[in-house]
Write a protein that holds these residues in place. Structure first.
Motif, mmCIF file in Angstrom:
data_model
loop_
_atom_site.group_PDB
_atom_site.id
_atom_site.type_symbol
_atom_site.label_atom_id
_atom_site.label_comp_id
_atom_site.label_asym_id
_atom_site.label_seq_id
_atom_site.Cartn_x
_atom_site.Cartn_y
_atom_site.Cartn_z
ATOM 1 N N THR A 136 0.859 -1.185 0.000
ATOM 2 C CA THR A 136 0.000 0.000 0.000
ATOM 3 C C THR A 136 0.892 1.231 0.000
ATOM 4 O O THR A 136 1.757 1.382 0.872
ATOM 5 N N LEU A 137 0.687 2.080 -0.992
ATOM 6 C CA LEU A 137 1.461 3.309 -1.134
ATOM 7 C C LEU A 137 0.595 4.477 -0.705
ATOM 8 O O LEU A 137 -0.474 4.716 -1.272
ATOM 9 N N TYR A 138 1.040 5.215 0.298
ATOM 10 C CA TYR A 138 0.321 6.403 0.751
ATOM 11 C C TYR A 138 0.877 7.606 -0.005
ATOM 12 O O TYR A 138 2.095 7.782 -0.108
ATOM 13 N N ALA A 139 -0.034 8.413 -0.536
ATOM 14 C CA ALA A 139 0.409 9.479 -1.432
ATOM 15 C C ALA A 139 -0.464 10.714 -1.308
ATOM 16 O O ALA A 139 -1.606 10.651 -0.824
ATOM 17 N N THR A 140 0.060 11.826 -1.765
ATOM 18 C CA THR A 140 -0.692 13.074 -1.846
ATOM 19 C C THR A 140 -0.686 13.558 -3.287
ATOM 20 O O THR A 140 0.226 13.236 -4.045
ATOM 21 N N GLY A 141 -1.722 14.304 -3.679
ATOM 22 C CA GLY A 141 -1.779 14.837 -5.033
ATOM 23 C C GLY A 141 -2.830 14.212 -5.911
ATOM 24 O O GLY A 141 -2.712 14.223 -7.139
ATOM 25 N N GLU A 142 -3.895 13.693 -5.317
ATOM 26 C CA GLU A 142 -4.964 13.089 -6.114
ATOM 27 C C GLU A 142 -5.594 14.144 -7.032
ATOM 28 O O GLU A 142 -5.871 15.252 -6.634
ATOM 29 N N GLY A 143 -5.783 13.777 -8.302
ATOM 30 C CA GLY A 143 -6.396 14.675 -9.263
ATOM 31 C C GLY A 143 -5.438 15.664 -9.896
ATOM 32 O O GLY A 143 -5.830 16.441 -10.761
ATOM 33 N N ALA A 144 -4.170 15.640 -9.483
ATOM 34 C CA ALA A 144 -3.152 16.532 -10.044
ATOM 35 C C ALA A 144 -2.007 15.683 -10.598
ATOM 36 O O ALA A 144 -2.107 14.457 -10.692
ATOM 37 N N ASN A 145 -0.909 16.346 -10.953
ATOM 38 C CA ASN A 145 0.205 15.638 -11.578
ATOM 39 C C ASN A 145 0.645 14.366 -10.855
ATOM 40 O O ASN A 145 0.884 13.338 -11.505
ATOM 41 N N PRO A 146 0.784 14.376 -9.507
ATOM 42 C CA PRO A 146 1.285 13.167 -8.842
ATOM 43 C C PRO A 146 0.461 11.914 -9.142
ATOM 44 O O PRO A 146 1.041 10.836 -9.348
ATOM 45 N N GLU A 147 -0.862 12.035 -9.173
ATOM 46 C CA GLU A 147 -1.688 10.859 -9.438
ATOM 47 C C GLU A 147 -1.409 10.295 -10.825
ATOM 48 O O GLU A 147 -1.243 9.079 -10.999
ATOM 49 N N TYR A 148 -1.356 11.167 -11.827
ATOM 50 C CA TYR A 148 -1.170 10.693 -13.195
ATOM 51 C C TYR A 148 0.255 10.203 -13.432
ATOM 52 O O TYR A 148 0.470 9.249 -14.187
ATOM 53 N N VAL A 149 1.216 10.815 -12.764
ATOM 54 C CA VAL A 149 2.604 10.387 -12.912
ATOM 55 C C VAL A 149 2.798 8.987 -12.337
ATOM 56 O O VAL A 149 3.370 8.101 -12.984
ATOM 57 N N ILE A 150 2.336 8.758 -11.112
ATOM 58 C CA ILE A 150 2.555 7.445 -10.496
ATOM 59 C C ILE A 150 1.770 6.360 -11.230
ATOM 60 O O ILE A 150 2.280 5.251 -11.436
ATOM 61 N N ASN A 151 0.554 6.641 -11.658
ATOM 62 C CA ASN A 151 -0.221 5.645 -12.399
ATOM 63 C C ASN A 151 0.489 5.265 -13.690
ATOM 64 O O ASN A 151 0.590 4.082 -14.047
ATOM 65 N N TYR A 152 0.983 6.279 -14.408
ATOM 66 C CA TYR A 152 1.674 6.023 -15.680
ATOM 67 C C TYR A 152 2.941 5.207 -15.451
ATOM 68 O O TYR A 152 3.206 4.219 -16.167
ATOM 69 N N LEU A 153 3.736 5.576 -14.457
ATOM 70 C CA LEU A 153 4.992 4.877 -14.215
ATOM 71 C C LEU A 153 4.755 3.441 -13.750
ATOM 72 O O LEU A 153 5.488 2.525 -14.150
ATOM 73 N N LEU A 154 3.749 3.235 -12.922
ATOM 74 C CA LEU A 154 3.436 1.865 -12.493
ATOM 75 C C LEU A 154 3.046 1.012 -13.699
ATOM 76 O O LEU A 154 3.524 -0.120 -13.864
ATOM 77 N N GLU A 155 2.180 1.548 -14.549
ATOM 78 C CA GLU A 155 1.724 0.795 -15.717
ATOM 79 C C GLU A 155 2.875 0.492 -16.666
ATOM 80 O O GLU A 155 2.945 -0.606 -17.236
ATOM 81 N N GLN A 156 3.776 1.455 -16.840
ATOM 82 C CA GLN A 156 4.919 1.236 -17.723
ATOM 83 C C GLN A 156 5.893 0.206 -17.154
ATOM 84 O O GLN A 156 6.713 -0.355 -17.896
ATOM 85 N N ASN A 157 5.778 -0.055 -15.868
ATOM 86 C CA ASN A 157 6.616 -1.072 -15.221
ATOM 87 C C ASN A 157 5.850 -2.363 -14.943
ATOM 88 O O ASN A 157 6.273 -3.173 -14.115
ATOM 89 N N GLY A 158 4.721 -2.524 -15.626
ATOM 90 C CA GLY A 158 3.978 -3.778 -15.543
ATOM 91 C C GLY A 158 3.105 -3.932 -14.312
ATOM 92 O O GLY A 158 2.696 -5.050 -13.972
ATOM 93 N N LEU A 159 2.775 -2.840 -13.648
ATOM 94 C CA LEU A 159 1.955 -2.870 -12.443
ATOM 95 C C LEU A 159 0.640 -2.153 -12.684
ATOM 96 O O LEU A 159 0.603 -1.116 -13.349
ATOM 97 N N THR A 160 -0.429 -2.695 -12.145
ATOM 98 C CA THR A 160 -1.745 -2.081 -12.288
ATOM 99 C C THR A 160 -2.124 -1.364 -10.998
ATOM 100 O O THR A 160 -2.276 -2.005 -9.951
ATOM 101 N N PRO A 161 -2.265 -0.029 -11.043
ATOM 102 C CA PRO A 161 -2.673 0.710 -9.842
ATOM 103 C C PRO A 161 -4.028 0.209 -9.348
ATOM 104 O O PRO A 161 -4.948 -0.007 -10.128
ATOM 105 N N GLY A 162 -4.136 0.029 -8.050
ATOM 106 C CA GLY A 162 -5.384 -0.456 -7.474
ATOM 107 C C GLY A 162 -5.460 -1.954 -7.377
ATOM 108 O O GLY A 162 -6.282 -2.497 -6.611
ATOM 109 N N GLU A 163 -4.637 -2.652 -8.146
ATOM 110 C CA GLU A 163 -4.598 -4.113 -8.079
ATOM 111 C C GLU A 163 -3.239 -4.594 -7.555
ATOM 112 O O GLU A 163 -3.152 -5.192 -6.488
ATOM 113 N N ASP A 164 -2.197 -4.328 -8.313
ATOM 114 C CA ASP A 164 -0.860 -4.734 -7.868
ATOM 115 C C ASP A 164 -0.329 -3.818 -6.770
ATOM 116 O O ASP A 164 0.442 -4.251 -5.910
#
Length: 351
Positions: A158-186
């Motif tokens: 579980t990753l605790y984070a700040t920045g929902e709805g702004a750059n941080p959310e989209y950056v971490i989601n994109y980077l996780l997906e590009q590394n073979g991880l699904t946000p919310g599942e993996d």
């Protein structure tokens, strides 16, 4: 008189900060003697203080996007800037949007994705005039651990984070997906405020988190060595070789203000660039100003964070060159992240 309005969230982050203001005592200036008065045939040359300064309502964000403006705010209060800045420091992008919408801000700092969003929603009421912050996001590991060395190591956590709805959310989601991880599942992501994330990490209730500097800096300084920087997300972004630059912060201007006061915009860009240079080259001295204006909770935190803020002042045609690739990545990942479409030509300020 300068306006320094700190939001409730920012005040909570700055309880330990003590501000002091002082000024010289007023003195009575004697009238000049008749012999020193100019004759009617003489015309007195205007001094710089005689030239009216254009009033500019300026809004900056606490955190990395506002750090570079600290010297500009100080110079304006000292009366040494060509523009007369009435400024406010806000805690989040929504407050900046509200000020732009009401016309209470002429020029403002905001997240790059929020700038694109607001541009479309407001039918072109703003333009981007400068990029000011590149990547500032970090994955931190707590409890003295050293098991997180890559994004893959976040799998099952579980990753605790700040920045929902702004750059941080989209950056971490994109980077996780590009590394073979699904946000919310993996990887489960819990979105909280920076204060809540820090509290969980310091108490040991959270194993890892994502924070921007200077919040990340402050957390590590308070942890007595129990929290460390595990992954630099700027390095992760660059490793993808997508041809894009992680460009997280910018300055925007109300389109109407830019049309009516192009000289003031040009002067701001010059003075802002000087401020960015001063802060980057003099972190110790600038840290005192950053803390004075409530942009970070303390000068100690600011001094440690400034080198990691990736401050820039990119203007003119270089804005589009640097940010358009980033917008394209966000659009491909989630069109809603930038308002549904890539910004058009009118979004980019051209003096």
């Amino acid at each position: 008189m300068k306006l320094r309005r700190l939001s409730a969230a920012l005040l909570a982050a700055c309880l330990a900060l003590s501000l002091a203001a002082c000024g010289p005592d007023s003195q009575e200036i004697p009238s000049p003697s008749p012999s020193s008065s100019p004759s009617p045939s003489q015309s007195a040359e205007p001094t710089p203080s005689d030239v009216p300064r254009q009033e500019v309502n300026l809004a900056v964000l606490s955190g990395p996007t506002g750090v570079g403006a600290a010297k500009l705010l100080s110079d304006s209060e000292a009366g040494t800037t060509m523009n007369d800045y009435h400024f406010t420091v806000e805690a989040d992008n929504q407050q900046i949007v509200a000020l732009l919408s009401s016309g209470e801000a002429d020029i403002a700092a905001m997240a790059t994705n929020m700038a694109a969003n607001y541009y479309w929603k407001s039918e072109g009421s703003i333009q981007v005039i400068a990029l000011n912050t590149l990547g500032v996001l970090y994955i931190l590991e707590g409890n003295g651990g050293e098991s997180i060395q890559s994004l893959e190591d976040l799998r099952g956590r579980t990753l605790y984070a700040t920045g929902e709805g702004a750059n941080p959310e989209y950056v971490i989601n994109y980077l996780l997906e590009q590394n073979g991880l699904t946000p919310g599942e993996d990887v489960t992501i819990e979105w909280l405020t920076a204060e809540e994330v820090s509290a969980k990490m310091l108490s040991g209730d959270a194993e890892c988190c994502m924070l921007p500097v200077p919040a990340a800096t402050a957390l590590m300084m308070q942890s007595d060595g129990q929290v460390r920087q595990a992954v630099d997300l700027t390095e992760q972004w660059d490793a993808l070789n997508s041809g894009s630059v992680l460009t997280m912060g910018c300055m925007v201007v109300r389109t109407q203000f830019a049309q009516e006061h192009p000289e003031a915009v040009a002067q701001f860009l010059e003075e802002y660039a000087q401020s960015i240079t001063y802060v980057s080259d003099n972190p110790e001295e600038a840290a005192e100003l950053v803390a004075q204006y409530g942009i970070t909770p303390s000068a100690q935190i600011a001094a440690q964070a400034i080198p990691q803020c990736n401050l820039v002042c990119i203007t003119g045609e270089d804005i589009r060159v640097n940010v358009e690739g980033y917008y394209s990545v966000l659009y491909q990942a989630n069109p809603a992240s930038i308002g549904g479409s890539l910004p058009d030509d009118a979004f980019y300020y051209a003096p």
